[in-house]
Design an enzyme around this catalytic site. Structure first.
Site, PDB file in Angstrom:
ATOM      1  N   GLU A 254      -3.892  -0.506  -9.337  1.00 36.18           N
ATOM      2  CA  GLU A 254      -2.966   0.623  -9.528  1.00 36.18           C
ATOM      3  C   GLU A 254      -1.683  -0.137  -9.679  1.00 36.18           C
ATOM      4  O   GLU A 254      -0.981  -0.694  -9.008  1.00 36.18           O
ATOM      5  CB  GLU A 254      -2.821   1.462  -8.178  1.00 36.18           C
ATOM      6  CG  GLU A 254      -2.275   2.711  -8.213  1.00 36.18           C
ATOM      7  CD  GLU A 254      -2.388   3.408  -6.779  1.00 36.18           C
ATOM      8  OE1 GLU A 254      -2.452   2.932  -5.787  1.00 36.18           O
ATOM      9  OE2 GLU A 254      -2.222   4.671  -6.798  1.00 36.18           O
TER      10      GLU A 254
ATOM     11  N   HIS B  96      -1.132  -2.988  -7.187  1.00 32.43           N
ATOM     12  CA  HIS B  96      -1.723  -2.541  -6.101  1.00 32.43           C
ATOM     13  C   HIS B  96      -3.321  -2.983  -6.329  1.00 32.43           C
ATOM     14  O   HIS B  96      -4.178  -2.132  -6.685  1.00 32.43           O
ATOM     15  CB  HIS B  96      -1.559  -0.992  -5.460  1.00 32.43           C
ATOM     16  CG  HIS B  96      -2.236  -0.680  -4.318  1.00 32.43           C
ATOM     17  ND1 HIS B  96      -2.309   0.743  -4.092  1.00 32.43           N
ATOM     18  CD2 HIS B  96      -2.531  -1.513  -3.250  1.00 32.43           C
ATOM     19  CE1 HIS B  96      -2.983   0.749  -2.821  1.00 32.43           C
ATOM     20  NE2 HIS B  96      -3.022  -0.521  -2.171  1.00 32.43           N
TER      21      HIS B  96
ATOM     22  N   SER C  80       0.865  -1.305   0.119  1.00 31.69           N
ATOM     23  CA  SER C  80      -0.096   0.026  -0.049  1.00 31.69           C
ATOM     24  C   SER C  80       0.711   1.296  -0.132  1.00 31.69           C
ATOM     25  O   SER C  80       0.399   2.180  -0.311  1.00 31.69           O
ATOM     26  CB  SER C  80      -1.062  -0.080   1.354  1.00 31.69           C
ATOM     27  OG  SER C  80      -1.522  -0.947   1.427  1.00 31.69           O
TER      28      SER C  80
ATOM     29  N   ASN D 137      -3.533   6.131  -2.175  1.00 29.46           N
ATOM     30  CA  ASN D 137      -3.281   6.418  -0.607  1.00 29.46           C
ATOM     31  C   ASN D 137      -2.802   8.030  -0.484  1.00 29.46           C
ATOM     32  O   ASN D 137      -2.984   8.647   0.606  1.00 29.46           O
ATOM     33  CB  ASN D 137      -2.461   5.386  -0.104  1.00 29.46           C
ATOM     34  CG  ASN D 137      -3.239   4.379   0.226  1.00 29.46           C
ATOM     35  OD1 ASN D 137      -4.386   4.232   0.669  1.00 29.46           O
ATOM     36  ND2 ASN D 137      -2.682   3.114  -0.109  1.00 29.46           N
TER      37      ASN D 137
HETATM   38  N1  LIG Z   1      -5.920  -4.845   3.589  1.00 30.97           N
HETATM   39  C1  LIG Z   1      -5.925  -4.094   2.724  1.00 30.97           C
HETATM   40  O1  LIG Z   1      -7.251  -3.436   2.754  1.00 30.97           O
HETATM   41  C2  LIG Z   1      -4.985  -3.956   1.760  1.00 30.97           C
HETATM   42  C3  LIG Z   1      -5.601  -3.282   0.506  1.00 30.97           C
HETATM   43  C4  LIG Z   1      -4.135  -2.954  -0.509  1.00 30.97           C
HETATM   44  C5  LIG Z   1      -2.965  -3.373  -0.295  1.00 30.97           C
HETATM   45  N2  LIG Z   1      -2.833  -4.087   0.811  1.00 30.97           N
HETATM   46  C6  LIG Z   1      -1.112  -4.481   1.328  1.00 30.97           C
HETATM   47  O2  LIG Z   1      -1.262  -5.892   0.858  1.00 30.97           O
HETATM   48  C7  LIG Z   1      -0.392  -6.662   1.786  1.00 30.97           C
HETATM   49  C8  LIG Z   1      -1.021  -7.699   2.630  1.00 30.97           C
HETATM   50  O3  LIG Z   1      -1.885  -7.119   3.436  1.00 30.97           O
HETATM   51  P1  LIG Z   1      -3.088  -7.891   4.201  1.00 30.97           P
HETATM   52  O4  LIG Z   1      -4.221  -6.977   4.705  1.00 30.97           O
HETATM   53  O5  LIG Z   1      -3.625  -8.970   3.301  1.00 30.97           O
HETATM   54  O6  LIG Z   1      -2.372  -8.319   5.549  1.00 30.97           O
HETATM   55  P2  LIG Z   1      -2.854  -9.760   6.463  1.00 30.97           P
HETATM   56  O7  LIG Z   1      -2.002  -9.444   7.646  1.00 30.97           O
HETATM   57  O8  LIG Z   1      -4.340 -10.127   6.261  1.00 30.97           O
HETATM   58  O9  LIG Z   1      -1.800 -10.941   5.520  1.00 30.97           O
HETATM   59  C9  LIG Z   1      -0.691 -10.861   5.817  1.00 30.97           C
HETATM   60  C10 LIG Z   1      -0.272 -12.579   5.424  1.00 30.97           C
HETATM   61  O10 LIG Z   1       1.317 -12.383   5.099  1.00 30.97           O
HETATM   62  C11 LIG Z   1       1.863 -13.790   5.814  1.00 30.97           C
HETATM   63  N3  LIG Z   1       3.217 -13.695   5.827  1.00 30.97           N
HETATM   64  C12 LIG Z   1       3.968 -12.660   6.519  1.00 30.97           C
HETATM   65  N4  LIG Z   1       5.303 -12.956   6.470  1.00 30.97           N
HETATM   66  C13 LIG Z   1       5.429 -13.985   5.330  1.00 30.97           C
HETATM   67  C14 LIG Z   1       6.598 -14.525   4.479  1.00 30.97           C
HETATM   68  N5  LIG Z   1       7.711 -14.293   4.939  1.00 30.97           N
HETATM   69  N6  LIG Z   1       6.060 -15.396   3.579  1.00 30.97           N
HETATM   70  C15 LIG Z   1       4.933 -15.658   3.311  1.00 30.97           C
HETATM   71  N7  LIG Z   1       3.875 -15.061   4.000  1.00 30.97           N
HETATM   72  C16 LIG Z   1       4.083 -14.306   4.768  1.00 30.97           C
HETATM   73  C17 LIG Z   1       1.235 -13.534   7.210  1.00 30.97           C
HETATM   74  O11 LIG Z   1       1.253 -14.982   7.676  1.00 30.97           O
HETATM   75  C18 LIG Z   1      -0.509 -13.360   6.743  1.00 30.97           C
HETATM   76  O12 LIG Z   1      -1.064 -14.434   6.389  1.00 30.97           O
HETATM   77  C19 LIG Z   1       0.327  -5.473   2.665  1.00 30.97           C
HETATM   78  O13 LIG Z   1       1.499  -5.078   1.946  1.00 30.97           O
HETATM   79  C20 LIG Z   1      -0.627  -4.103   2.667  1.00 30.97           C
HETATM   80  O14 LIG Z   1      -0.187  -3.088   2.646  1.00 30.97           O
HETATM   81  C21 LIG Z   1      -3.524  -4.415   2.074  1.00 30.97           C
END
Ligand SMILES: NC(=O)c1ccc[n+]([C@@H]2O[C@H](COP(=O)([O-])OP(=O)(O)OC[C@H]3O[C@@H](n4cnc5c(N)ncnc54)[C@H](O)[C@@H]3O)[C@@H](O)[C@H]2O)c1
Length: 295
Positions: free
Chosen positions: A151, A139, A118, A189
């Site tokens: 994005e 993204h 993000s 963002n």
């Molecule tokens: N949640 C949102 O609305 C949103 C929107 C757009 C982008 N993002 C981005 O997407 C990414 C993930 O966000 P999320 O909300 O899904 O997080 P989340 O916490 O729901 O999931 C993250 C997952 O990554 C896993 N993980 C951690 N380290 C790891 C590794 N070394 N290898 C493999 N897996 C690993 C964790 O176990 C977890 O299951 C982030 O970069 C976030 O900024 C999130």
């Protein structure tokens, strides 16, 4: 591109895996936690059932989509033959740099490495690899199977060929890609977070209450949800982290996070995920109840 690996099977990773698998890509879904993978498959099955209920897909489509996904806890094994990797692990720069070093080591030299970050700079993530031209931001928006936008973020060294491939791929997923350059917050963002921060300042300065602020933006600007409710859904900790990236990245005080947001996150009020933010979610997210503190 035919085969994809998705790193991280949380909120975004399971949605990204779902979208690729539904469009006939073979997906290797990777997480460090085996139970996160089990949960992700259950979530994907439930979301496919929702699509069946809306007559968008059939039961056979659901089974085919699930059959296209294989889960792994071993990253090296999962990525060795794929054409594209989409990293959607926890938002932490050090962690992402480590993952990209491993991806660079284990993926085919021609594979493209994308991040769903993000706010972390794509150029910074690319710099730890030996293939900066093949590193890009992809993204997706939450919930991924529903939201149309992708994005597409060009790092400083991303090649035009890599961008063209990712733009075309997003269209194959029935998404609408928008190409942007790698500066703090990208586009989504950079515009959204200052609006949320200003809504929090408006509350902090006593200009209006939670319901009033959200109602003005919903009814006056036709936003589907008010900025304070949206902040609760995104996660107040996530909003704070992105504002810090904008503040530090541009060195401009206009992005300084509102002290009320800082206090709320410090005290553990993170929005929906913690049960309370500007609203109280102890009884779910359907009926909005303003948190005691703001009544
Ligand atoms: N949640 C949102 O609305 C949103 C929107 C757009 C982008 N993002 C981005 O997407 C990414 C993930 O966000 P999320 O909300 O899904 O997080 P989340 O916490 O729901 O999931 C993250 C997952 O990554 C896993 N993980 C951690 N380290 C790891 C590794 N070394 N290898 C493999 N897996 C690993 C964790 O176990 C977890 O299951 C982030 O970069 C976030 O900024 C999130």
């Amino acid at each position: 591109m035919k085969s994809i690996a998705v790193i991280g099977s949380g909120t975004m990773g399971n949605g990204i895996a779902h979208s690729f698998a539904q469009h006939q890509f073979k997906v290797a879904l990777v997480d460090v936690q085996a139970d996160a993978l089990t949960k992700a498959l259950a979530t994907i099955a439930k979301n496919l059932d929702r699509q069946i209920a809306k007559n968008l897909i059939t039961e056979a489509d659901k089974q085919q989509t699930l059959a296209n996904i294989t889960t792994y806890t071993n990253l090296a094994e999962a990525v060795k033959d794929v054409d594209l990797i989409v990293e959607a692990a926890t938002e932490n720069a050090v962690l992402k740099e480590k993952i990209f070093q491993e991806l660079d080591k284990y993926a085919k030299p021609e594979a493209i490495l994308a991040s769903n970050t993000s706010s972390i700079a794509i150029t910074q993530i690319a710099a730890v690899t030996q293939r900066q031209d093949k590193v890009i931001g992809m993204h997706f928006m939450n919930p991924v199977p529903v939201m149309k936008l992708v994005e597409v973020i060009n790092g400083y060294a991303t090649s035009a060929d890599t961008t063209a491939k990712i733009m075309a791929l997003a269209q194959q997923l029935d998404k609408i890609p928008v190409e942007v350059n790698d500066y703090p917050g990208f586009v989504a963002n950079r515009i959204l977070m200052p609006m949320i921060n200003e809504a929090i300042y408006t509350l902090y300065e006593g200009v209006a209450g939670v319901t009033e602020i959200d109602t003005v933006m919903k009814l006056g600007m036709a936003h589907p949800m008010g900025p304070l409710q949206l902040a609760d859904f995104i996660g107040l900790d996530v909003c704070l982290a992105i504002l810090k990236v904008l503040h530090e990245g541009f060195g401009n005080p206009k992005y300084a996070p509102c002290p009320l947001l800082v206090n709320m996150v410090t005290s553990g009020k993170k929005g929906v995920k913690s049960g309370e933010g500007f609203y109280n979610y102890q009884h779910g997210t359907k009926d909005l109840v303003v948190a005691e503190k703001f009544r």
